[in-house]
Design an enzyme around this catalytic site. Structure first.
Site, PDB file in Angstrom:
ATOM      1  N   LYS A   1      -1.077  -7.003  -9.357  1.00 10.11           N
ATOM      2  CA  LYS A   1      -2.064  -7.143  -8.277  1.00 10.11           C
ATOM      3  C   LYS A   1      -1.700  -6.063  -7.254  1.00 10.11           C
ATOM      4  O   LYS A   1      -0.829  -6.244  -6.428  1.00 10.11           O
ATOM      5  CB  LYS A   1      -1.972  -8.546  -7.662  1.00 10.11           C
ATOM      6  CG  LYS A   1      -3.221  -9.064  -6.981  1.00 10.11           C
ATOM      7  CD  LYS A   1      -3.780  -8.187  -5.889  1.00 10.11           C
ATOM      8  CE  LYS A   1      -3.084  -8.322  -4.567  1.00 10.11           C
ATOM      9  NZ  LYS A   1      -3.538  -7.340  -3.545  1.00 10.11           N
TER      10      LYS A   1
ATOM     11  N   CYS B   1       9.596   1.820   3.241  1.00 10.90           N
ATOM     12  CA  CYS B   1      10.514   0.717   3.529  1.00 10.90           C
ATOM     13  C   CYS B   1      11.930   1.240   3.736  1.00 10.90           C
ATOM     14  O   CYS B   1      12.777   0.539   4.258  1.00 10.90           O
ATOM     15  CB  CYS B   1      10.499  -0.282   2.397  1.00 10.90           C
ATOM     16  SG  CYS B   1      10.987   0.492   0.864  1.00 10.90           S
TER      17      CYS B   1
ATOM     18  N   GLU C   1       9.567  -4.423  12.879  1.00 12.33           N
ATOM     19  CA  GLU C   1       9.226  -3.270  12.044  1.00 12.33           C
ATOM     20  C   GLU C   1       7.898  -2.689  12.533  1.00 12.33           C
ATOM     21  O   GLU C   1       6.906  -3.409  12.656  1.00 12.33           O
ATOM     22  CB  GLU C   1       9.072  -3.722  10.578  1.00 12.33           C
ATOM     23  CG  GLU C   1       8.718  -2.565   9.661  1.00 12.33           C
ATOM     24  CD  GLU C   1       8.505  -3.005   8.208  1.00 12.33           C
ATOM     25  OE1 GLU C   1       7.850  -4.029   7.968  1.00 12.33           O
ATOM     26  OE2 GLU C   1       8.994  -2.295   7.317  1.00 12.33           O
TER      27      GLU C   1
ATOM     28  N   SER D   1       5.399  -6.956   3.263  1.00 10.12           N
ATOM     29  CA  SER D   1       5.964  -7.289   4.581  1.00 10.12           C
ATOM     30  C   SER D   1       6.751  -8.607   4.507  1.00 10.12           C
ATOM     31  O   SER D   1       6.487  -9.444   3.631  1.00 10.12           O
ATOM     32  CB  SER D   1       4.829  -7.403   5.593  1.00 10.12           C
ATOM     33  OG  SER D   1       3.923  -8.395   5.167  1.00 10.12           O
TER      34      SER D   1
ATOM     35  N   PHE E   1       0.809  -1.225   0.000  1.00 14.22           N
ATOM     36  CA  PHE E   1       0.000   0.000   0.000  1.00 14.22           C
ATOM     37  C   PHE E   1       0.840   1.272   0.000  1.00 14.22           C
ATOM     38  O   PHE E   1       0.364   2.328  -0.384  1.00 14.22           O
ATOM     39  CB  PHE E   1      -0.941   0.006   1.224  1.00 14.22           C
ATOM     40  CG  PHE E   1      -0.263   0.403   2.508  1.00 14.22           C
ATOM     41  CD1 PHE E   1      -0.072   1.742   2.832  1.00 14.22           C
ATOM     42  CD2 PHE E   1       0.228  -0.557   3.394  1.00 14.22           C
ATOM     43  CE1 PHE E   1       0.572   2.113   4.012  1.00 14.22           C
ATOM     44  CE2 PHE E   1       0.875  -0.198   4.564  1.00 14.22           C
ATOM     45  CZ  PHE E   1       1.045   1.145   4.870  1.00 14.22           C
TER      46      PHE E   1
ATOM     47  N   GLU F   1      -4.933  -3.701  -2.053  1.00 19.16           N
ATOM     48  CA  GLU F   1      -6.381  -3.461  -2.027  1.00 19.16           C
ATOM     49  C   GLU F   1      -6.712  -2.187  -1.245  1.00 19.16           C
ATOM     50  O   GLU F   1      -7.838  -1.720  -1.245  1.00 19.16           O
ATOM     51  CB  GLU F   1      -7.120  -4.677  -1.441  1.00 19.16           C
ATOM     52  CG  GLU F   1      -6.729  -5.097  -0.035  1.00 19.16           C
ATOM     53  CD  GLU F   1      -5.513  -6.031   0.008  1.00 19.16           C
ATOM     54  OE1 GLU F   1      -4.543  -5.807  -0.762  1.00 19.16           O
ATOM     55  OE2 GLU F   1      -5.514  -6.959   0.830  1.00 19.16           O
TER      56      GLU F   1
HETATM   57  P1  NAD Z   1       1.574  -6.668   2.940  1.00 18.35           P
HETATM   58  O1  NAD Z   1       2.626  -7.709   2.979  1.00 18.35           O
HETATM   59  O2  NAD Z   1       0.487  -6.742   3.956  1.00 18.35           O
HETATM   60  O3  NAD Z   1       0.837  -6.674   1.511  1.00 18.35           O
HETATM   61  C1  NAD Z   1       1.559  -6.608   0.312  1.00 18.35           C
HETATM   62  C2  NAD Z   1       0.751  -7.289  -0.789  1.00 18.35           C
HETATM   63  O4  NAD Z   1       0.566  -8.657  -0.454  1.00 18.35           O
HETATM   64  C3  NAD Z   1      -0.646  -6.709  -1.001  1.00 18.35           C
HETATM   65  O5  NAD Z   1      -0.908  -6.640  -2.373  1.00 18.35           O
HETATM   66  C4  NAD Z   1      -1.561  -7.702  -0.295  1.00 18.35           C
HETATM   67  O6  NAD Z   1      -2.821  -7.802  -0.911  1.00 18.35           O
HETATM   68  C5  NAD Z   1      -0.808  -9.005  -0.411  1.00 18.35           C
HETATM   69  N1  NAD Z   1      -0.997  -9.875   0.759  1.00 18.35           N
HETATM   70  C6  NAD Z   1      -1.178  -9.492   2.046  1.00 18.35           C
HETATM   71  N2  NAD Z   1      -1.275 -10.557   2.851  1.00 18.35           N
HETATM   72  C7  NAD Z   1      -1.142 -11.641   2.059  1.00 18.35           C
HETATM   73  C8  NAD Z   1      -1.132 -13.035   2.320  1.00 18.35           C
HETATM   74  N3  NAD Z   1      -1.278 -13.527   3.547  1.00 18.35           N
HETATM   75  N4  NAD Z   1      -0.965 -13.875   1.279  1.00 18.35           N
HETATM   76  C9  NAD Z   1      -0.806 -13.408   0.030  1.00 18.35           C
HETATM   77  N5  NAD Z   1      -0.800 -12.090  -0.266  1.00 18.35           N
HETATM   78  C10 NAD Z   1      -0.963 -11.211   0.731  1.00 18.35           C
HETATM   79  O7  NAD Z   1       2.317  -5.253   2.992  1.00 18.35           O
HETATM   80  P2  NAD Z   1       1.684  -3.808   3.127  1.00 18.35           P
HETATM   81  O8  NAD Z   1       1.135  -3.628   4.504  1.00 18.35           O
HETATM   82  O9  NAD Z   1       0.806  -3.520   1.988  1.00 18.35           O
HETATM   83  O10 NAD Z   1       2.997  -2.900   2.957  1.00 18.35           O
HETATM   84  C11 NAD Z   1       3.866  -2.581   4.000  1.00 18.35           C
HETATM   85  C12 NAD Z   1       5.057  -3.509   4.033  1.00 18.35           C
HETATM   86  O11 NAD Z   1       5.733  -3.479   2.782  1.00 18.35           O
HETATM   87  C13 NAD Z   1       6.100  -3.085   5.055  1.00 18.35           C
HETATM   88  O12 NAD Z   1       6.551  -4.246   5.716  1.00 18.35           O
HETATM   89  C14 NAD Z   1       7.217  -2.459   4.229  1.00 18.35           C
HETATM   90  O13 NAD Z   1       8.487  -2.504   4.804  1.00 18.35           O
HETATM   91  C15 NAD Z   1       7.150  -3.300   3.009  1.00 18.35           C
HETATM   92  N6  NAD Z   1       7.760  -2.635   1.868  1.00 18.35           N
HETATM   93  C16 NAD Z   1       8.996  -3.066   1.490  1.00 18.35           C
HETATM   94  C17 NAD Z   1       9.652  -2.451   0.440  1.00 18.35           C
HETATM   95  C18 NAD Z   1      10.996  -2.911   0.004  1.00 18.35           C
HETATM   96  O14 NAD Z   1      11.442  -2.459  -1.029  1.00 18.35           O
HETATM   97  N7  NAD Z   1      11.665  -3.794   0.706  1.00 18.35           N
HETATM   98  C19 NAD Z   1       9.028  -1.377  -0.225  1.00 18.35           C
HETATM   99  C20 NAD Z   1       7.758  -0.971   0.180  1.00 18.35           C
HETATM  100  C21 NAD Z   1       7.137  -1.613   1.244  1.00 18.35           C
END
Ligand code: NAD
Length: 496
Positions: free
Chosen positions: A173, A281, A382, A226, A149, A176
């Site tokens: 994808k 991140c 985090e 994450s 997000f 959401e």
């Molecule tokens: P998230 O992991 O909750 O979601 C990321 C994506 O995965 C979304 O599209 C979501 O729909 C999907 N998703 C969520 N849970 C899932 C599951 N159980 N199974 C399959 N798909 C699933 O992350 P978020 O809250 O949207 O974003 C924040 C996180 O992203 C933080 O941990 C941040 O550090 C990380 N991030 C990392 C970088 C990097 O370059 N390393 C960059 C941006 C964000």
């Protein structure tokens, strides 16, 4: 209620599942639209379109592909304000910050325009007598990306411009929580001349992700999010025979040496810790104060953080907006409570932060902890919010050990005026992206983005030449023309 649907074959396509999830404005807590939750029928429609598009697109010359991407760059530039407003309205970050993030994504589009050069192979004449050899990079097929997000424009743009430039079709994808921007980015690409189906958007949650991970017509998965989900994506997609790059979470340390320019360091920390409400991140969530600089550092950060302007993105004076959801606000506040319980010194408390007229918004005030210890939960995990932990280290070695012993290895920085220390740090820290007197060392599009340890699962970072490698398969040809063949069969390995 406005509905955000899928984007398939150049058209906004109502989802067959008829299931929708609310999308909120984090500044007010109001539901502003609904996003489709795709099911297998939506997926089937989309994958057919992606497969068909690949056959056409991969046969276009790289130069023709590059010309469409150049046009796309112009279209994004013209739509920058609108795209940024879409980001801010669903994410909550300030408009200037949103514009910056779209621009950083645009730079990857700019990089992808150079694809004819980037796809040039290698050639060796006479690898054996009258035998030549060359290598080429060919597209994978249908590729997919799953994004978080916090950067609804920039992170998808780390992926699809390069994949598409390489000749693949791409399925996005998006998160959401803020999906609108992805749809607009897809529309603009169609307007710029991209053949239908080359860039499709599949909205949804875990169900949509799992369909991408398990379908054997999809060749690669790029993920940013994450760490627990990154690990799941990496393991599942790899088990299903796909190429995977899965970027995870972070806990970025910024070391302030006693000889640092303290004003520069404090300014750097302010933007890096509290910009975008800490939901980056590459945000700095740990400041490591070395030696006797600690008291002054904490005092100066605290003074500045107290006067930081927290407001919705519609207020042009805002320096920091809300966090993404009520659930996330509660999680951040419970981390703050746990820091207090574990004995860290709470210098600034951002809990129960209210803005008049926006009482239902998901705001958390800038929060500052001093005397954080390495066994505390607020240090190990985090938080992904505007919470900065200051940890005190006796000397440089102790500071370096903190960086190197942490589970995450996304970004880190050092503020110092000593070149020798800086050189030692950049050489010896176990982190993927490193800054020297630079608070957020995000690599430009022509370098590559990626962390180490629990921050990246897979072999390739994103965009830059790493991206080109990820989205192409290497083929090496060894060739001899018939007239030069004079010998009969050979049963030993050729050696010349
Ligand atoms: P998230 O992991 O909750 O979601 C990321 C994506 O995965 C979304 O599209 C979501 O729909 C999907 N998703 C969520 N849970 C899932 C599951 N159980 N199974 C399959 N798909 C699933 O992350 P978020 O809250 O949207 O974003 C924040 C996180 O992203 C933080 O941990 C941040 O550090 C990380 N991030 C990392 C970088 C990097 O370059 N390393 C960059 C941006 C964000």
């Amino acid at each position: 209620m406005k509905k955000i649907e899928n984007y398939i074959s150049g058209n906004i396509t109502p989802c067959k599942s008829k299931n929708y999830l609310p999308v909120e404005d984090p500044s007010t807590g109001e539901i502003i639209s609904e996003v489709s939750l795709s099911d297998i029928n939506d997926f089937n429609l989309l994958i057919e379109s992606s497969l068909k598009a690949f056959d056409i697109w991969s046969n276009l010359t790289p130069l023709k592909r590059s010309r469409i991407i150049s046009k796309y760059k112009e279209y994004i530039e013209k739509d920058l304000e609108n795209l940024s407003k879409l980001v801010s309205s669903e994410h909550g970050k300030t408009l200037d910050d949103a514009k910056g993030s779209v621009t950083r994504g645009l730079e990857v589009v700019e990089f992808a325009c150079g694809i004819p050069h980037l796809l040039k192979g290698e050639f060796s004449q006479n690898v054996g007598t009258d035998i030549d050899s060359w290598s080429i990079r060919q597209p994978l097929g249908v590729t997919a990306g799953i994004t978080p997000f916090n950067f609804p424009a920039m992170v998808p743009m780390w992926m699809y411009p390069i994949s598409i430039a390489c000749g693949n079709s791409f399925i996005l994808k998006p998160s959401e929580k803020d999906p609108s921007c992805s749809i607009r980015l897809a529309e603009l690409f169609s307007e710029a001349g991209l053949p239908e189906g080359v860039f499709n958007v599949l909205n949804g949650d875990k169900t949509a992700v799992d369909m991408l991970l398990s379908d054997n017509r999809i060749q690669s998965i790029s993920f940013v999010g994450s760490t627990p989900v990154a690990k799941y994506i990496y393991e599942t997609a790899a088990k299903n025979g796909k190429r995977v790059q899965a970027l995870g979470g972070a806990k970025n340390h910024l070391i302030v040496m006693p000889d640092a320019n303290i004003d520069q360091a404090v300014d750097g920390i302010m933007g890096a810790a509290y910009g975008s409400a800490g939901e980056r991140c590459m945000a700095v969530s740990v400041a490591v104060a070395v030696g006797d600089i600690a008291d002054k550092l904490v005092e100066n950060i605290s003074n500045k953080a107290e006067s930081l302007i927290v407001a919705p993105w519609t207020d042009s004076s805002s320096q920091m907006g809300p966090v993404i959801s009520k659930e996330h606000k509660d999680k951040i506040e419970s981390y703050i409570s746990s820091g207090v319980e574990e004995g860290a010194k709470l210098v600034l408390d951002g809990r129960n932060f209210k803005i008049q007229g926006y009482e239902n918004g998901y705001f958390v005030g800038p929060t500052l902890f001093d005397n954080v210890k390495k066994d505390m939960k607020i240090y190990k995990e985090e938080i992904f919010g505007p919470v900065l932990s200051v940890i005190r280290a006796k000397n440089y070695d102790e500071a370096l050990n903190l960086v190197n012993n942490h589970a995450f290895g996304n970004g880190t920085s050092i503020y110092t005026s000593d070149g020798e220390v800086s050189r030692h740090f950049t050489t010896n820290c176990k982190v993927g992206m490193v800054g020297v007197n630079v608070p957020i060392p995000v690599p430009m599009a022509f370098h590559s983005f990626g962390g180490w340890k629990q921050s990246l699962f897979g072999d390739h970072s994103m965009h830059g030449t790493e991206g080109v490698k990820f989205y192409t398969k290497l083929k090496t040809v060894t060739s001899r023309w018939p007239k030069s063949i004079q010998k009969g069969p050979e049963f030993k390995m050729p050696t010349n």
